[in-house]
Every structure is written in C-alpha cells, then in structure tokens.
Enzyme design. Sequence first.
Site, PDB file in Angstrom:
ATOM      1  N   GLU A 174       1.197   2.527   1.315  1.00  0.00           N
ATOM      2  CA  GLU A 174       0.126   2.539   0.306  1.00  0.00           C
ATOM      3  C   GLU A 174       0.712   2.851  -1.075  1.00  0.00           C
ATOM      4  OE1 GLU A 174      -2.029   5.628  -1.800  1.00  0.00           O
ATOM      5  OE2 GLU A 174      -2.637   6.034   0.276  1.00  0.00           O
ATOM      6  N   HIS A 175       1.632   3.824  -1.106  1.00  0.00           N
ATOM      7  CA  HIS A 175       2.261   4.164  -2.390  1.00  0.00           C
ATOM      8  C   HIS A 175       3.198   3.051  -2.860  1.00  0.00           C
ATOM      9  CE1 HIS A 175       1.615   8.681  -3.012  1.00  0.00           C
ATOM     10  NE2 HIS A 175       0.894   8.391  -1.968  1.00  0.00           N
ATOM     11  N   HIS A 212       0.854   5.523   4.796  1.00  0.00           N
ATOM     12  CA  HIS A 212       0.681   6.259   3.549  1.00  0.00           C
ATOM     13  C   HIS A 212       1.807   5.921   2.555  1.00  0.00           C
ATOM     14  CE1 HIS A 212       0.263  10.507   1.548  1.00  0.00           C
ATOM     15  NE2 HIS A 212      -0.100   9.534   0.744  1.00  0.00           N
ATOM     16  N   GLU A 270       3.747  15.495  -1.222  1.00  0.00           N
ATOM     17  CA  GLU A 270       2.283  15.464  -1.133  1.00  0.00           C
ATOM     18  C   GLU A 270       1.834  16.017   0.219  1.00  0.00           C
ATOM     19  OE1 GLU A 270       0.555  11.542  -1.577  1.00  0.00           O
ATOM     20  OE2 GLU A 270      -1.402  12.259  -0.905  1.00  0.00           O
TER      21      GLU A 270
HETATM   22 ZN   LIG Z   1      -0.573   9.768  -1.318  1.00  0.00          ZN
END
Ligand SMILES: [Zn+2]
Length: 1039
Positions: free
Chosen positions: A116-117, A113, A214
């Site tokens: 991904e960012h 994750h 998040e």
């Molecule tokens: Zn995210």
Amino acid sequence: MFRRTKTAFQKLRRLSSNGHQHTWRPRSISAKERAPQYHASARERALQYQPGQKIHGFTVKEVVPVPDLFLTAVRLTHDKTGAQYLHAARDDSNNLFSVQFRTTPMDSTGVPHILEHTVLCGSERYPCRDPFFKMLNRSLSTFMNAFTASDYTMYPFSTQNGKDFQNLLSVYLDAVFFPCLREQDFWQEGWRLENEIPTDPTSPLVFKGVVFNEMKGAFSDNEQLYAQHLQNKLFPDHTYSVVSGGEPLAIPDLSWEQLKHFHATHYHPSNARFFTYGDLPLDEHLKQIEDEALSRFDRTEPNTQVPPQPHWTSPREEHVTCSPDAMAPDPAKQNTLCISYLLGDITDTFEAFTLSLLSSLMISGPNSPFYKALIEPKLGTDFSSVVGYDGSTKEASFSVGLQGMAEEDMERVKQIINQTIDDIIVNGFEEERIEALLHKIEIQMKHQSTSFGLTLASYIASCWNHDGDPVHLLQISDSVSKFRQALKENPRFLQDKVQRYFKENTHRLTLSMSPNEAYLENQAKAEEEKLQQKIQSLSDSDRRDVYEKGLELLAAQSKTQDASCLPALMVSDIEPTIPITPVEMGTAGRIPVQYCEQPTNGMVYFRAMCSLNTLPEDLKIYAPLFCSVITKMGCGSLDYRQQAQQIDLKTGGMSISTQVIPDSAQLDMYEQGVLLFSSCLERNLPDMLHLWSSIFNSPHFDDEERLRVLVMMSAQELANGISYSGHMYAMTRAGRSLSPAGELHEMFGGMEQVKFMKRIAEMSDLGPVLRSLPRIKKHLLNPEGMRCAVNATPQKMSDVATRLDGFMKDIACNRKDRKVVRPHIIERQFDPSAAAGSGPSRKLISEPSFHPCQMKTFFPMPFPINFVSECVRTVPFVHEDYASLCVLARMMTAKFLHGEIREKGGAYGGGARMGGGGLFSFYSYRDPNSVQTLSAFRKGVDWARTGQFSQQDIDEAKLSVFSAVDSPVAPADKGMSRFLSGITDEMKQSHRERLFTVTDKNLQDVAGRYLGVGQRTCGVAILGPENETVKKDPSWIVK
Ligand SMILES: [Zn+2]
C-alpha cells in the site's frame, strides 16, 4: 496507514452524527459553484441508464433509486476483466473515487501494508518519487488516503473540482496498476538494515523503514494490541490469523521479490472493486478508467476468497501480555478480559443488520443489560477496547468484556457475561429501546455530513469485498421494515438470536491480557536478537552493500525532485471569492440568536455558548469533567437511565464541551466558555429543548456511584488516547507558556487534564467532587452572557424562534449577574455589523500582562516512539503576516520536513501548521528520534529563511492551504466561525486575498522574523521513552 476497521455500521454512525466528538475549527465555505450542466439532478440523470447497456467496456447490471440516502445506485461490471463497479449518483459536489483490492495475506510480514505504501512511491506515467504526497500539494482534494484493512486495501480520494478529479484519478490508477515498485522504495517504506548514521560505516547497523516504525507504534498501543490478538485467535485458520499491517519482528522476513509477486496477483482488475460517488457524470469516469488502466488487462482468477472459519466444538481461552500503562487510573487494575463470539456471514445483509442492532441493544448506553451488569458494578474502568458487533471480517463477531480490572475479578466477569446472556434470553428488550435505536437510524440517514461519499465507501467495503450485494446494503429502510415485521411475527425474534448466537455458540474465545513489567524489555531483546541474526548472516561484501545502499537512499532522498510529470491545478483554478453564508440575527428573551437557513433534510441543529468568566479559578480545571457528566446524571423527573432513553428517543445526541477561542486580533485575548450542542428531527424540537431546560433547572447531583462510573470511563478514554494523539498533546503542551489561551487549552485538553482526571479516578471519596458540581453549574449554565445559534430549514425557522422564546423563559430563573473572576474584560459586538455598544456582545478575557516564556517539557511514556513538538508565538488571524505563515507552514511540511522527518528520520509523520491562536507549531508523529527532530525543525527554518524554494513550491503550498480553507462545510456547521469566533465572511475574504498575494520575499521574511533563532519565543514538548539526552540537559522539565 494501517487500520483495524470497527464495524461499518458503527462507523456510519460515528461519521454521520458528529455531535459527541465535534470540535470546531475555523473553516470557510466552499467556493465551488456547481457547473450548470450538473444542476439537473445527478440522481435523475443516473436513472437514464438501462441494465444491459454497454459503456466504455462496462455493462450496466442494475440501476436502483435509493431515496433514503437521496441517491441512485448504478452497478456495472467490466466486460474483459470482470472488475466490479458501483456508482452512487447524488447531488453532492464533494465527489469521491475509491478502488479496493481483496488482499488476503497468509503471513505477518505486512506485505499488503508495505505494498500500500510502495505503490504510492512512483508509477509508469508518474515515475517521480512519491507522487501521492506530491499530489497533496497539486490538488484541491478534500481527502486523499490509503488504508490496509484485514482483508482489503483501499485507495480513496475526494474533491469538489472536476479537473482535479481527473488528475487524481489518473495518478491513483497509475499508482495501483502500474507502480514502479523500485527496490529503493521497498527499503524506504518497508524495512532495511542500515548504519545508524548512514554516512558513518562504523556506526551500528539497525532496522529502519516507515512501516516497520509505524507498526512498532501501533503495537505499543495496548488497545490495538488486544484487538489484534483477539482477531488472530478467534479466526485461527486463514488470513485473519495474521497481522495484515505487519508484525514488527516479522516484517524483516519480507523480500522485495515477494512484494512484487503479491502486487501481480492481488492488484489486478479481476480482483478490484471501483466505487464513485457524487454529481460528476459516470460516463467520463468509466471512459478514463478504461482508457488509462483496464484496457491493458485480461481476466485472471485471483483466488483471494476467504473460506468460512471452521466452527469450534468447544469454547477456547487464551492469555496475552502487554506493557504496563503509566497513565492508567489504577496501576493495580490493568487487566483486560472479553469473550468474543463468532457470528454469521456479513454478506447476509439482513442478518448482519439484525445482529448489529442486537449488539447495540446489548451494550450501548446505561439502559443496556451489559452496561448495567459490567460497567455499573465498577469491576473495570470501561468496556474492553473491542466491544460489540464487528463486521469487518467475512464472518462477523461480537465481543464484550472489561478493561482496567483487577486480576482476581476475571472469573467473576466471565460469570457475569454468561449470566447476562441468560437474563437477556429470559427478559428480552424494552420496546422503547428498540424504538430509540430505529430513531437513531432515521437521524443518521437524514443528517448530511461533508464526507458522505467516504462514509458510504467504508460502509459497503467489507460486505462487497466478500461478494455481498452493496446496493442491498444501502437500502437501509428496507432492512428496518423487515426488522419491524420480524419482531411483529415473533416477539421473541431477538431473544432467539441471542440463544443461537451466544448461548449455544461453541465458537467463542475468552481472551485476557495482563501487563508485564518486562514487556518492553522483552520486545527490545527480541528485536535485538532478530537484528543480530540478520547481521550475522551478512558477509563483508554484504555489509559494504548495506552501507552503500544507505548512502544511495540518502542521496536519493536529498536530491531536488522533479515533479513536473504530475498533473496539477494552478493557483488560477482557485475561486477568487467565497460565497457569503447569510445569517439572521435575532433575540429570544434577551439572548442573541443567530439563525442560519440551510437544507438540513428536516433536522434542527441547536448550539448555545455560555461564558466561563465568573467561574472561580480553583474550579476551572473541573470544567471538562463537568461537561462530560452533566448530560448523563439525570435531570428533572428523569433518573439517568430515563434521561439517556429520552435523549436517544428524541435527539441525535446532546453534548457540552469546553471552548477556548483565541481572539482574531489580539494574542493575549480569548473567549472562554462551554458550548451546548444537540440536533433533532423537526418534530422533536419541543422535547429536545425541554431536556435542555431540565438540565439547566434541575440537574441531578446526588449519585456518587454514577459519577464514579463516568469518571472512570473518561479517565480511561483519556489515557488510551495518548498513544494515538500524542502529537496533539505535545503541541498543546508546547504552546502552554506562549499565550493565555494556550495555557487554558493545556488545562482543558492537554496532559494536565489527563493527569488531573487520573487523580480524580484514583480518589476513594468522590464526595468533594460531587459537591463542586452544583457550584460549577451556577456559573456555567447561566443565561447571562449566553448566545445561541440554530441551523434549520427556512420553513421551520419561525417555529424555532417561538420555541426558543419559550425555552429562554423556562431557564430564566438561572440568570444571575455574577462577578467576573478575571478583571480585564473586553466586549466585542456579537453582530459584527452592528454599531459599537448597540447590541449584545461577547465578553473576552484580556491579559495584557501575560509574559510568554520558553519552556521545555518531557513526559516519559511507556512506548518506544516519540511525539515531538515545538511551538512559536507569532501573530493573530487578522495580522497581515498570518497568511504568509499559513503558506510557510504548508511549504515547509511538504518540501522540507516530510523529507527530513519521515523519509530520512523514519517517523510516521511530521510537519508544521499555523494555528488560529497565533501559534506556529512543528510536530512529529510516531517518531524514532527526538532531539534530532528538534534540529530538523530548526533546519527547516534556515531552509525557508535562505529562500531555497521555487515559485512552484509556493504555488503548491497555496493550493494545499486552499484545499483546507475551501473544504466543504455541512449544513449543520454553516455560519459557525462567525457565531463562535466572530470571524465573518468578509474577514475570511480578506485573508483569502492575502493568501493569493503571498510572495517568496514574504515567506523568507516571516521565516526569519518570527521563527529565526533569537527571534522566537518558543515552547518545546516531547512524549516518549526514557531519553538520555534530555536527562543530561537541565533545561528540560521532566514530568
Ligand atoms: Zn501505513
């Protein structure tokens, strides 16, 4: 973004049958005329490829026409690296690209994750900070995003413009294959220790980071929390036992080196699957992908496969806790329990298809055995958040259970589940229900959605990720005929599956979840301990380092950024005019009807708008409840079960929703009504209209138990939605005191409605509510003041007109002239081109005496993050400043608020938007700050007022406005802004022309005039945890 995928099949359904959740917003028609060379069918051109053919480093493996979905599938592999490729050629200009990698983490640090960012933070060819967010404003994309699922990471985009496609493809390829992965990007997006106030070395050290916050937000959502636990515990032996998004307290164990290593091993062409969709030529895609990325790689062995989950020899039980939910309908009933069964491998496409159908038969709708056994006895408020078939893991699972239960009912629920399985094995399913389900699939294949490419990409993602055959998955009607055949050969086909996968399956998990008063406190304590651990390991020089890195990051974030390395479309690339959507006006009975001829693949879309003007004030708040139950209580000779069956057999869904439509010219005027919406295959039009006339003429209002089930489910759904859509609730609330439409909007769709439904759900006697429904019906389902719209094929239209005439006769008995409750009614011609007073009209409410006022509302919430909004009353759609405010909102979002609220503030998102009702709204999403964010909003206004932006900034904002304005509209939705709001293509064209001419002076001027201190009438709302600043400030109303 982190996503727990639901079943791909469910997703296909949700995306393609937009009936239920359909909310309308004004959109314009796409201006993109297809280039002539693409006019020859894209499907036919793709059929020219031959298996074995070599193109730009790829070899064609197969070429398969898929007539069901009107496309040709071309599957290829990349010779040197083994990268896989699927192209779906279809005559749709909304072209899509996606690349997905199999990412199978073995810990909960959230490495896929955070990666991904971070890959979106800058790359070799595009080393500027944050190219992904910058491209949002340099493109006419119709979709851009990235997701982390449990076992893959996907990067999709779509656009209708060929040059834009190449630009975005270039940025995406460079991002995933050649990212910079700077240490600073890792701190910003992942996690870091930093002084609470970065400029003050004496302020305490805290954890910061976008993904860190998040995931704190995601874990504060009890439904997500439960789903996460369930997957982790049902698959305890490999990648599904960890949190791919990152568990907040495990995230600080990830190092920058580990992140880089994960990229090197997972983001490689040998571990990649490319998907393209639409009418652009495949050759050009392949060439660009080869030239810009794949030619630089050799083959590797990624070793990312997920092994089969070893089967348990006996069932297991587990228990977890969560935070209590203040909005839950009954505080004593907040337990969740479900049983989850491990099913077969999803790459067996027919077995997966069968199990997914079987699952729908078991749980969907009031005729399903689990609905009857679990929902109707009202042991809980609704099914558990995870329910039904889930094909997002290598082996699928099926879950069933309840949420909103009392603790003492847990044992009973387990028994009921087991008993229901036994009953299904004995009784099987009615043939008519199976037919209804297959009918639904037929509709899904015919219905045209605007995001079909994206739907396909997510539909095939999981199966393909585990080396299943994606082309096979698309051949849906093959599976349907195979399914029919299997049923014919063995009438017990489905019952045998239930016996095998449920009754005899020892790999099943019973998971319960209960609230714990100390949950949030314990979480906070654990975070504090983790923090102290990290801090204690720091030497003095480490601390100085932390402080300096914090300053460096702040400096980098505050620096004016040069994005000139990125490709961009120009404002001159935007079509100057929009194409006109022709509609014809007619009447049926005395009711005005708008006919819009569209290529609908044999579907008919029907809408009717009924007025709310005569509904007494005290009943108004019940309107959303009325809408949500009226198609589910039974009608005419059908009880509610038979009604549900008929709706499934004959339509693509029937729904009613409340509408508050602000006037395009006056802020204190609006139309209020309810919108009926349904769709069907052409052959079923008479049946669909008959169902509507039964609902008008003889709805059932006699079953209090039925009403209670429906009320509980809607109250639960509303309560669950807050932590996901908190910014919408904050914005709605903030706009409440600013316009009459805003006030009604809050009543129908804001926190006021959530609290009202909670109160109704807690009432022991629903008799009074039940008795109010027929009174409401008399006012709402009244043909007086009604208007209709139909979108269908040209061939079908004359039949539609005849049928509508009959329908109007059928419901004429409901026509009553009633007195309007509010006195000021303004009539607007329904057909804007007709002379005044010559034809039917829309009746708008006018409240000239409305006084907007300042109001600050705080809603304490049981989650650790805030949703903040501030709304300002400005001007309506036709006003000359409206276009400037639209551009201003986009520019402030991209060039100022994003940096302040997300990058510096650590919120998941934040920005500003201009709404059709004349409200300019600021918002933040999953935000660790609250009052600081309000001051960021104000600083944004100063930034704009003093003109601290460039011409490039303005042009980018215009592109971003146009990419929304020109987003594609499905045949089902064409002509709707004219039908609902009276906004014609001519009005849209004028707005368009004003958008083109917005200047820097205009922007500074509107920022000062409407948003500047002292100029504005604004409302503010925060949803969030206990807030000391708010508590001490008496200007806040705490709810
Ligand atoms: Zn995210």
